[in-house]
Design a protein around this motif. Sequence first.
Motif, PDB file in Angstrom:
ATOM      1  N   ASN A   1      59.880 -15.746 -34.366  1.00 53.76           N
ATOM      2  CA  ASN A   1      58.589 -15.528 -33.716  1.00 53.76           C
ATOM      3  C   ASN A   1      58.490 -16.476 -32.528  1.00 53.76           C
ATOM      4  O   ASN A   1      59.194 -17.483 -32.455  1.00 53.76           O
ATOM      5  CB  ASN A   1      57.446 -15.770 -34.697  1.00 53.76           C
ATOM      6  CG  ASN A   1      56.087 -15.371 -34.113  1.00 53.76           C
ATOM      7  OD1 ASN A   1      56.027 -14.585 -33.168  1.00 53.76           O
ATOM      8  ND2 ASN A   1      55.027 -15.907 -34.669  1.00 53.76           N
ATOM      9  N   SER A   2      57.620 -16.133 -31.593  1.00 56.74           N
ATOM     10  CA  SER A   2      57.374 -16.994 -30.436  1.00 56.74           C
ATOM     11  C   SER A   2      55.908 -17.406 -30.427  1.00 56.74           C
ATOM     12  O   SER A   2      55.018 -16.559 -30.598  1.00 56.74           O
ATOM     13  CB  SER A   2      57.703 -16.252 -29.131  1.00 56.74           C
ATOM     14  OG  SER A   2      59.077 -15.977 -29.036  1.00 56.74           O
ATOM     15  N   GLN A   3      55.677 -18.690 -30.210  1.00 59.12           N
ATOM     16  CA  GLN A   3      54.315 -19.204 -30.111  1.00 59.12           C
ATOM     17  C   GLN A   3      54.263 -20.266 -29.032  1.00 59.12           C
ATOM     18  O   GLN A   3      55.027 -21.241 -29.067  1.00 59.12           O
ATOM     19  CB  GLN A   3      53.846 -19.782 -31.454  1.00 59.12           C
ATOM     20  CG  GLN A   3      53.542 -18.726 -32.504  1.00 59.12           C
ATOM     21  CD  GLN A   3      53.012 -19.315 -33.789  1.00 59.12           C
ATOM     22  OE1 GLN A   3      52.965 -20.529 -33.965  1.00 59.12           O
ATOM     23  NE2 GLN A   3      52.595 -18.454 -34.704  1.00 59.12           N
ATOM     24  N   LEU A   4      53.353 -20.061 -28.091  1.00 61.47           N
ATOM     25  CA  LEU A   4      53.159 -20.990 -26.986  1.00 61.47           C
ATOM     26  C   LEU A   4      51.715 -21.475 -27.025  1.00 61.47           C
ATOM     27  O   LEU A   4      50.783 -20.669 -27.082  1.00 61.47           O
ATOM     28  CB  LEU A   4      53.453 -20.294 -25.649  1.00 61.47           C
ATOM     29  CG  LEU A   4      53.062 -21.045 -24.367  1.00 61.47           C
ATOM     30  CD1 LEU A   4      53.935 -22.284 -24.186  1.00 61.47           C
ATOM     31  CD2 LEU A   4      53.175 -20.130 -23.147  1.00 61.47           C
ATOM     32  N   GLY A   5      51.542 -22.800 -26.991  1.00 63.62           N
ATOM     33  CA  GLY A   5      50.206 -23.375 -27.014  1.00 63.62           C
ATOM     34  C   GLY A   5      49.889 -24.105 -25.731  1.00 63.62           C
ATOM     35  O   GLY A   5      50.686 -24.935 -25.264  1.00 63.62           O
ATOM     36  N   LEU A   6      48.732 -23.802 -25.128  1.00 66.56           N
ATOM     37  CA  LEU A   6      48.241 -24.527 -23.956  1.00 66.56           C
ATOM     38  C   LEU A   6      46.959 -25.238 -24.373  1.00 66.56           C
ATOM     39  O   LEU A   6      45.921 -24.601 -24.590  1.00 66.56           O
ATOM     40  CB  LEU A   6      47.982 -23.578 -22.789  1.00 66.56           C
ATOM     41  CG  LEU A   6      49.187 -22.782 -22.270  1.00 66.56           C
ATOM     42  CD1 LEU A   6      48.770 -21.888 -21.103  1.00 66.56           C
ATOM     43  CD2 LEU A   6      50.317 -23.707 -21.852  1.00 66.56           C
ATOM     44  N   LEU A   7      47.052 -26.555 -24.518  1.00 67.91           N
ATOM     45  CA  LEU A   7      45.922 -27.359 -24.990  1.00 67.91           C
ATOM     46  C   LEU A   7      45.208 -27.996 -23.810  1.00 67.91           C
ATOM     47  O   LEU A   7      45.844 -28.633 -22.959  1.00 67.91           O
ATOM     48  CB  LEU A   7      46.419 -28.447 -25.952  1.00 67.91           C
ATOM     49  CG  LEU A   7      45.386 -29.466 -26.433  1.00 67.91           C
ATOM     50  CD1 LEU A   7      44.303 -28.786 -27.273  1.00 67.91           C
ATOM     51  CD2 LEU A   7      46.049 -30.572 -27.233  1.00 67.91           C
ATOM     52  N   LYS A   8      43.905 -27.818 -23.773  1.00 70.88           N
ATOM     53  CA  LYS A   8      43.087 -28.474 -22.752  1.00 70.88           C
ATOM     54  C   LYS A   8      41.808 -28.954 -23.414  1.00 70.88           C
ATOM     55  O   LYS A   8      40.993 -28.150 -23.876  1.00 70.88           O
ATOM     56  CB  LYS A   8      42.764 -27.518 -21.603  1.00 70.88           C
ATOM     57  CG  LYS A   8      42.047 -28.212 -20.439  1.00 70.88           C
ATOM     58  CD  LYS A   8      41.934 -27.315 -19.228  1.00 70.88           C
ATOM     59  CE  LYS A   8      41.305 -28.062 -18.057  1.00 70.88           C
ATOM     60  NZ  LYS A   8      41.182 -27.223 -16.854  1.00 70.88           N
ATOM     61  N   GLY A   9      41.661 -30.281 -23.474  1.00 68.45           N
ATOM     62  CA  GLY A   9      40.501 -30.843 -24.163  1.00 68.45           C
ATOM     63  C   GLY A   9      40.567 -30.546 -25.643  1.00 68.45           C
ATOM     64  O   GLY A   9      41.553 -30.858 -26.318  1.00 68.45           O
ATOM     65  N   SER A  10      39.535 -29.927 -26.172  1.00 71.60           N
ATOM     66  CA  SER A  10      39.498 -29.588 -27.602  1.00 71.60           C
ATOM     67  C   SER A  10      39.691 -28.089 -27.824  1.00 71.60           C
ATOM     68  O   SER A  10      39.355 -27.571 -28.885  1.00 71.60           O
ATOM     69  CB  SER A  10      38.157 -30.034 -28.209  1.00 71.60           C
ATOM     70  OG  SER A  10      37.074 -29.408 -27.543  1.00 71.60           O
ATOM     71  N   ILE A  11      40.224 -27.389 -26.815  1.00 62.78           N
ATOM     72  CA  ILE A  11      40.454 -25.941 -26.921  1.00 62.78           C
ATOM     73  C   ILE A  11      41.950 -25.666 -26.804  1.00 62.78           C
ATOM     74  O   ILE A  11      42.606 -26.134 -25.870  1.00 62.78           O
ATOM     75  CB  ILE A  11      39.683 -25.168 -25.838  1.00 62.78           C
ATOM     76  CG1 ILE A  11      38.177 -25.389 -25.988  1.00 62.78           C
ATOM     77  CG2 ILE A  11      40.004 -23.682 -25.912  1.00 62.78           C
ATOM     78  CD1 ILE A  11      37.338 -24.746 -24.895  1.00 62.78           C
ATOM     79  N   LEU A  12      42.472 -24.891 -27.742  1.00 59.92           N
ATOM     80  CA  LEU A  12      43.880 -24.511 -27.726  1.00 59.92           C
ATOM     81  C   LEU A  12      43.989 -23.017 -27.469  1.00 59.92           C
ATOM     82  O   LEU A  12      43.472 -22.198 -28.232  1.00 59.92           O
ATOM     83  CB  LEU A  12      44.547 -24.852 -29.066  1.00 59.92           C
ATOM     84  CG  LEU A  12      45.995 -24.363 -29.230  1.00 59.92           C
ATOM     85  CD1 LEU A  12      46.918 -25.084 -28.249  1.00 59.92           C
ATOM     86  CD2 LEU A  12      46.480 -24.550 -30.663  1.00 59.92           C
ATOM     87  N   ASN A  13      44.646 -22.653 -26.385  1.00 62.56           N
ATOM     88  CA  ASN A  13      44.983 -21.259 -26.116  1.00 62.56           C
ATOM     89  C   ASN A  13      46.364 -21.006 -26.719  1.00 62.56           C
ATOM     90  O   ASN A  13      47.366 -21.557 -26.244  1.00 62.56           O
ATOM     91  CB  ASN A  13      44.985 -20.981 -24.614  1.00 62.56           C
ATOM     92  CG  ASN A  13      43.584 -20.964 -24.026  1.00 62.56           C
ATOM     93  OD1 ASN A  13      42.812 -20.042 -24.272  1.00 62.56           O
ATOM     94  ND2 ASN A  13      43.257 -21.997 -23.265  1.00 62.56           N
ATOM     95  N   LEU A  14      46.403 -20.180 -27.754  1.00 56.65           N
ATOM     96  CA  LEU A  14      47.639 -19.933 -28.482  1.00 56.65           C
ATOM     97  C   LEU A  14      48.129 -18.522 -28.197  1.00 56.65           C
ATOM     98  O   LEU A  14      47.420 -17.542 -28.448  1.00 56.65           O
ATOM     99  CB  LEU A  14      47.410 -20.121 -29.985  1.00 56.65           C
ATOM    100  CG  LEU A  14      48.630 -19.950 -30.891  1.00 56.65           C
ATOM    101  CD1 LEU A  14      49.689 -20.993 -30.567  1.00 56.65           C
ATOM    102  CD2 LEU A  14      48.221 -20.054 -32.359  1.00 56.65           C
ATOM    103  N   TYR A  15      49.330 -18.418 -27.661  1.00 57.17           N
ATOM    104  CA  TYR A  15      49.933 -17.122 -27.336  1.00 57.17           C
ATOM    105  C   TYR A  15      51.040 -16.854 -28.350  1.00 57.17           C
ATOM    106  O   TYR A  15      51.913 -17.697 -28.582  1.00 57.17           O
ATOM    107  CB  TYR A  15      50.488 -17.131 -25.917  1.00 57.17           C
ATOM    108  CG  TYR A  15      49.438 -17.443 -24.879  1.00 57.17           C
ATOM    109  CD1 TYR A  15      48.673 -16.433 -24.296  1.00 57.17           C
ATOM    110  CD2 TYR A  15      49.186 -18.767 -24.494  1.00 57.17           C
ATOM    111  CE1 TYR A  15      47.699 -16.725 -23.353  1.00 57.17           C
ATOM    112  CE2 TYR A  15      48.212 -19.065 -23.559  1.00 57.17           C
ATOM    113  CZ  TYR A  15      47.468 -18.036 -22.997  1.00 57.17           C
ATOM    114  OH  TYR A  15      46.496 -18.330 -22.070  1.00 57.17           O
TER     115      TYR A  15
END
Length: 686
Positions: A547-561
């Motif tokens: 599986n592929s998982q990419l996380g972009l963390l900014k502050g207290s919010i995580l954008n998880l792809y």
Amino acid sequence: MKYTNLPLLQVCLVFFLGVWFGFTDFGLDFSTYLLINLSLFVLFVISFLLTRPYPELTSLFTLMAVLFLFSLGALNTTIHLPKHQENHFTHLLSKDLSNGGFITFEGEVVKPLKSSAYKDKYEVSLISVQGITTKGNVLFQIPVSNELCITSNSKISGFGKLNVFEDPQNPQQFNYRHYMFTQQMSHTIDSEAAQIRVETHSEFSFMSFGERARRKIQASLDKHGFTKDQMDIIQALLLGQKQDIDPETYDSFSKAGVVHILAVSGLHVGILLLILQFVTKGLLRVKYGRFLREISVLLGIWGFATLAGFTPSVLRAAVMFSFLSLALNYRRKTSAINTLALSAIFLISINPYFIYQVGFQLSYLAVISIVTLQPGLSKLYQPKFFADQKIWDILTVTLTAQLGVLPVSLYYFHQFPGLFLVSNLVILPGLGIILAGGILVIVLSLSGILPDFLASLYGQLLDLLLSFVNWIASKEGLVFSDIYFTKSMLIASLVLFFSLVLWNSKHKLWSYSLLNVSLLVLLVCIYLEKRSQLQQEETVVFQTYRNSQLGLLKGSILNLYSDKIQPKDSIKDAYHIKNYKTLKGIDEIQLSGFRNIYKLNSTEVLFVLDSIPVYPKSNFQPHYLLLKNSPNINLDRLISELKPKQIIADGSNYKTDVERWQASAKEFDVKFHSTWENGAFVLLKN
């Protein structure tokens, strides 16, 4: 409390700091550490002799004493480190054998460990490796099999694959390598039943004796119809074996705030000491009765420790209460803190790795808190009746114990049971009955005279305990979990805790100053951590199988792809994501499918190339290239066209493809990161 009258506490604290410092690697050899200790010892003796004719040099003597104790602690750690032990097996391993190579070995089983679904596990003390006499402990693993009977003291010889424990593959995951380091193991040997030979060792050992006794007790109790849940509780409470407890049951005890009763520790040994003191009281009427009583009590404590398998928690408790029983029996005026410090020095001298073990930290913090803070708290209210006096005692003991362990438990477990007072108020008074009743049931069962009604009654008592714990645990709204708590917050909290412990009513100005400064430090630390949390930015390519998982963390919010976004809850609750969320203080996770281009900042771009190998070919040079789902590409040509500075291959790719790409990247002198080999790729922006 006059802490100047507690010399052992002061010695213990300085010695502990030295032990901790000894784990720091400065590249010095053992002879250098020894020379430093001898030099400081000479200076210590000289300063002591000078204080008699020159009292004004007392401060110099104190300084030399502190330095010598500190260096003694560091030397104690150095002695136990593998790199300073000439015949430790790690010195015999070549680079090829240290990880993934096959070796011949011979060793003796120290103790069986908790098995996994596919592997039986044992701690083994090596005798030889590749035919060379050596020492050192390893984790020995073998597929689950009923063919072999491996027990403590068994001798194992054969060959197997040697592997070193690795760091976790994803950020913020449990570090199994560090945990095994605290158990003094750095490698594992994996073997098969056909590759080894097992011999029963005829020599006596307390570990094997305890193991045989536990098997005999279990076989005896099995005849009386106890259910699996009941047997699991008996094994944990009375035999020190909690590895077979159902994970859901263990989680319920944790949420109820009473998980400590499942690990045989100071609470259990303390109750046992009271029972033994009461039972042996009649010996005081005979000649040499006090001596006989003490021998009986010590035999009872250490017999129980043997039965419990000498787990670290029961070993700590047995040592501490052995010192305490001597003081009680001979009516010596002693401080509980001094007794506690003496037991800690004794244990750390034998095994300095104890200071890294969570159980050691929790147990000593709890006892320190109870001994120092509970008497003052209990004076705030003076009950008039026996019943409310006992309730108040339990409440104050529970509160102070929880206060002592709170910083460490928040740091390691990130949860707080809101109903811990209720659960402890109900369970602790009955724990003595459960333990005493369990001892009686075991003795009668081994004697073959346990009546069925008594076994049934005891089983119902255990069911009542389980039902109450499950009811408390079901109030999940009162279990505060995923608490953000960092190492700096832990240190500041411990400083505040010890400022309470060191409170001296005769020096209120000093005590108030220390308390206020400690509180201010904690508040500033919390503010800075929260501020840092809001400013954090991070890009993570997680290592996940197929599986592929990419996380972009900014502050207290995580954008998880993610490639797999259904069901959403299962992805957010995945072990590595849940831990990452807790330890980064993430409030919200936004889940989406992958896209091809991610702008990380004003100059850097991450380009994702998947199974459909389509990419821009003109005026496009991404800084980072993520390969996923094994795209059918010519990486040499792609590198020439896109000129990436860093290539990342995640866990969705076939390993054969990753190996081929790695060779191409090396040829073009491009950085290459495989999450299969190197774990998650983490890019910090702040």
